[in-house]
Design a protein around this motif. Structure first.
Motif, PDB file in Angstrom:
ATOM      1  N   MET A  42       0.788  -1.224   0.000  1.00 35.47           N
ATOM      2  CA  MET A  42       0.000   0.000   0.000  1.00 35.47           C
ATOM      3  C   MET A  42       0.824   1.280   0.000  1.00 35.47           C
ATOM      4  O   MET A  42       0.270   2.357  -0.178  1.00 35.47           O
ATOM      5  N   LEU A  43       2.133   1.181   0.203  1.00 38.03           N
ATOM      6  CA  LEU A  43       2.955   2.378   0.354  1.00 38.03           C
ATOM      7  C   LEU A  43       3.938   2.528  -0.798  1.00 38.03           C
ATOM      8  O   LEU A  43       4.392   1.543  -1.364  1.00 38.03           O
ATOM      9  N   THR A  44       4.286   3.773  -1.105  1.00 38.05           N
ATOM     10  CA  THR A  44       5.324   4.029  -2.107  1.00 38.05           C
ATOM     11  C   THR A  44       6.689   3.895  -1.441  1.00 38.05           C
ATOM     12  O   THR A  44       6.801   3.885  -0.213  1.00 38.05           O
ATOM     13  N   ASP A  45       7.728   3.817  -2.254  1.00 37.35           N
ATOM     14  CA  ASP A  45       9.093   3.719  -1.729  1.00 37.35           C
ATOM     15  C   ASP A  45       9.534   4.995  -1.009  1.00 37.35           C
ATOM     16  O   ASP A  45      10.461   4.950  -0.206  1.00 37.35           O
ATOM     17  N   ASP A  46       8.870   6.109  -1.296  1.00 38.74           N
ATOM     18  CA  ASP A  46       9.234   7.372  -0.649  1.00 38.74           C
ATOM     19  C   ASP A  46       8.159   7.823   0.360  1.00 38.74           C
ATOM     20  O   ASP A  46       7.944   9.004   0.582  1.00 38.74           O
ATOM     21  N   ILE A  47       7.527   6.839   1.002  1.00 42.62           N
ATOM     22  CA  ILE A  47       6.462   7.109   1.972  1.00 42.62           C
ATOM     23  C   ILE A  47       6.935   8.060   3.062  1.00 42.62           C
ATOM     24  O   ILE A  47       8.093   8.012   3.476  1.00 42.62           O
ATOM     25  N   ARG A  48       6.028   8.893   3.514  1.00 38.70           N
ATOM     26  CA  ARG A  48       6.256   9.747   4.680  1.00 38.70           C
ATOM     27  C   ARG A  48       5.034   9.585   5.580  1.00 38.70           C
ATOM     28  O   ARG A  48       3.913   9.807   5.145  1.00 38.70           O
ATOM     29  N   TYR A  49       5.262   9.156   6.830  1.00 41.61           N
ATOM     30  CA  TYR A  49       4.199   8.954   7.820  1.00 41.61           C
ATOM     31  C   TYR A  49       4.432   9.958   8.939  1.00 41.61           C
ATOM     32  O   TYR A  49       5.454   9.921   9.601  1.00 41.61           O
ATOM     33  N   VAL A  50       3.470  10.863   9.132  1.00 40.51           N
ATOM     34  CA  VAL A  50       3.652  11.980  10.049  1.00 40.51           C
ATOM     35  C   VAL A  50       2.465  12.081  11.006  1.00 40.51           C
ATOM     36  O   VAL A  50       1.314  11.964  10.584  1.00 40.51           O
ATOM     37  N   VAL A  51       2.777  12.288  12.291  1.00 43.77           N
ATOM     38  CA  VAL A  51       1.778  12.625  13.300  1.00 43.77           C
ATOM     39  C   VAL A  51       2.274  13.889  13.994  1.00 43.77           C
ATOM     40  O   VAL A  51       3.209  13.828  14.796  1.00 43.77           O
ATOM     41  N   PRO A  52       1.687  15.046  13.647  1.00 50.41           N
ATOM     42  CA  PRO A  52       2.109  16.287  14.302  1.00 50.41           C
ATOM     43  C   PRO A  52       1.803  16.254  15.797  1.00 50.41           C
ATOM     44  O   PRO A  52       0.892  15.550  16.242  1.00 50.41           O
ATOM     45  N   GLU A 138      -1.628  11.559   0.437  1.00 51.41           N
ATOM     46  CA  GLU A 138      -1.313  11.715  -0.977  1.00 51.41           C
ATOM     47  C   GLU A 138      -1.349  10.306  -1.534  1.00 51.41           C
ATOM     48  O   GLU A 138      -0.551   9.452  -1.139  1.00 51.41           O
ATOM     49  N   LEU A 139      -2.307  10.042  -2.419  1.00 47.35           N
ATOM     50  CA  LEU A 139      -2.468   8.726  -3.025  1.00 47.35           C
ATOM     51  C   LEU A 139      -2.018   8.778  -4.473  1.00 47.35           C
ATOM     52  O   LEU A 139      -2.510   9.586  -5.257  1.00 47.35           O
ATOM     53  N   VAL A 140      -1.086   7.896  -4.809  1.00 48.78           N
ATOM     54  CA  VAL A 140      -0.560   7.803  -6.166  1.00 48.78           C
ATOM     55  C   VAL A 140      -1.300   6.662  -6.873  1.00 48.78           C
ATOM     56  O   VAL A 140      -1.290   5.530  -6.382  1.00 48.78           O
ATOM     57  N   PRO A 141      -1.954   6.948  -7.993  1.00 48.74           N
ATOM     58  CA  PRO A 141      -2.662   5.878  -8.697  1.00 48.74           C
ATOM     59  C   PRO A 141      -1.702   4.785  -9.163  1.00 48.74           C
ATOM     60  O   PRO A 141      -0.578   5.058  -9.597  1.00 48.74           O
ATOM     61  N   GLU A 142      -2.161   3.543  -9.031  1.00 46.99           N
ATOM     62  CA  GLU A 142      -1.407   2.383  -9.516  1.00 46.99           C
ATOM     63  C   GLU A 142      -2.424   1.376 -10.047  1.00 46.99           C
ATOM     64  O   GLU A 142      -3.061   0.671  -9.250  1.00 46.99           O
ATOM     65  N   GLY A 143      -2.573   1.339 -11.356  1.00 47.27           N
ATOM     66  CA  GLY A 143      -3.596   0.491 -11.958  1.00 47.27           C
ATOM     67  C   GLY A 143      -4.964   0.947 -11.493  1.00 47.27           C
ATOM     68  O   GLY A 143      -5.291   2.120 -11.553  1.00 47.27           O
ATOM     69  N   GLU A 144      -5.752   0.019 -10.976  1.00 49.18           N
ATOM     70  CA  GLU A 144      -7.077   0.347 -10.453  1.00 49.18           C
ATOM     71  C   GLU A 144      -7.033   0.715  -8.974  1.00 49.18           C
ATOM     72  O   GLU A 144      -8.059   1.002  -8.379  1.00 49.18           O
ATOM     73  N   SER A 145      -5.858   0.693  -8.374  1.00 51.05           N
ATOM     74  CA  SER A 145      -5.730   0.983  -6.961  1.00 51.05           C
ATOM     75  C   SER A 145      -4.814   2.187  -6.752  1.00 51.05           C
ATOM     76  O   SER A 145      -4.621   3.004  -7.665  1.00 51.05           O
ATOM     77  N   PHE A 146      -4.243   2.279  -5.588  1.00 50.56           N
ATOM     78  CA  PHE A 146      -3.400   3.409  -5.230  1.00 50.56           C
ATOM     79  C   PHE A 146      -2.255   2.932  -4.346  1.00 50.56           C
ATOM     80  O   PHE A 146      -2.251   1.818  -3.854  1.00 50.56           O
ATOM     81  N   ARG A 147      -1.302   3.820  -4.142  1.00 51.27           N
ATOM     82  CA  ARG A 147      -0.266   3.656  -3.123  1.00 51.27           C
ATOM     83  C   ARG A 147      -0.197   4.963  -2.349  1.00 51.27           C
ATOM     84  O   ARG A 147      -0.403   6.036  -2.912  1.00 51.27           O
ATOM     85  N   ILE A 148       0.125   4.847  -1.078  1.00 53.72           N
ATOM     86  CA  ILE A 148       0.190   6.010  -0.206  1.00 53.72           C
ATOM     87  C   ILE A 148       1.613   6.570  -0.231  1.00 53.72           C
ATOM     88  O   ILE A 148       2.557   5.866   0.091  1.00 53.72           O
ATOM     89  N   ARG A 149       1.732   7.838  -0.611  1.00 50.70           N
ATOM     90  CA  ARG A 149       3.030   8.510  -0.609  1.00 50.70           C
ATOM     91  C   ARG A 149       3.207   9.377   0.637  1.00 50.70           C
ATOM     92  O   ARG A 149       4.317   9.546   1.135  1.00 50.70           O
TER      93      ARG A 149
END
Length: 170
Positions: A42-52, A138-149
């Motif tokens: 579900m994640l891109t290779d450059d994922i950023r996960y942030v909790v302010p 930020e969701l990056v389309p991938e085929g019929e689904s997405f990856r989370i950037r």
């Protein structure tokens, strides 16, 4: 002209449905502690996960954050959780997420900006906690689904004193 509007509305509804289903699947994978599968699928290779920080209402780059993980740090966090290295998650908590108010905020061409509300319940060690907030993706389309950037969790709490810590992937 009227038929074009209907077609555009239908396409928007289909896109919203795909995004919503993606977010619901993400919640299920996290709740089932299928963290490695979540990370890999579900994640891109450059994922950023942030909790302010809860006392800072600013998502800017320089603002204080409780969590600010890149791909390597997030992978390490997942491995620690799955290997029992996080003492407060051994045995692991039971979680249940409620996702609502899913909105496609903007189509930026190469990705979608998506917002949603979330309540993530955590049960374990004789405690129950509810984390209430908003997701920003930020969701990056991938085929019929997405990856989370980019995955930002803005908590509505003024403090996390009653929760003690964030030991799960929100």
């Amino acid at each position: 002209m009227t038929s074009e509007v209907i077609v555009d509305e239908a396409a928007q509804v289909r896109l919203w449905h795909r995004v919503s289903q993606f977010l619901f699947r993400e919640a299920r994978l996290l709740d089932e502690w299928r963290l490695a599968e979540w990370y890999d699928e579900m994640l891109t290779d450059d994922i950023r996960y942030v909790v302010p920080a809860t006392d800072v209402r600013d998502e800017s780059t320089g603002a204080l954050k409780l969590i600010d993980d890149n791909a390597a740090r997030l992978r390490q966090r997942i491995e620690q959780l799955l290997n029992g290295e996080v003492w407060c998650e051994d045995p692991r908590s039971r979680t249940n997420r409620m996702i609502s108010n899913v909105e496609i905020v903007a189509d930026q061409g190469g990705y979608l900006e998506v917002a949603a509300n979330v309540v993530a319940y955590r049960f374990g060690h004789g405690r129950s906690d509810a984390y209430v907030g908003k997701y920003r993706f930020e969701l990056v389309p991938e085929g019929e689904s997405f990856r989370i950037r980019r995955r930002v969790v803005v908590l509505d709490h003024e403090t996390l004193v009653e929760h003690g810590k964030i030991s799960i992937v929100l």
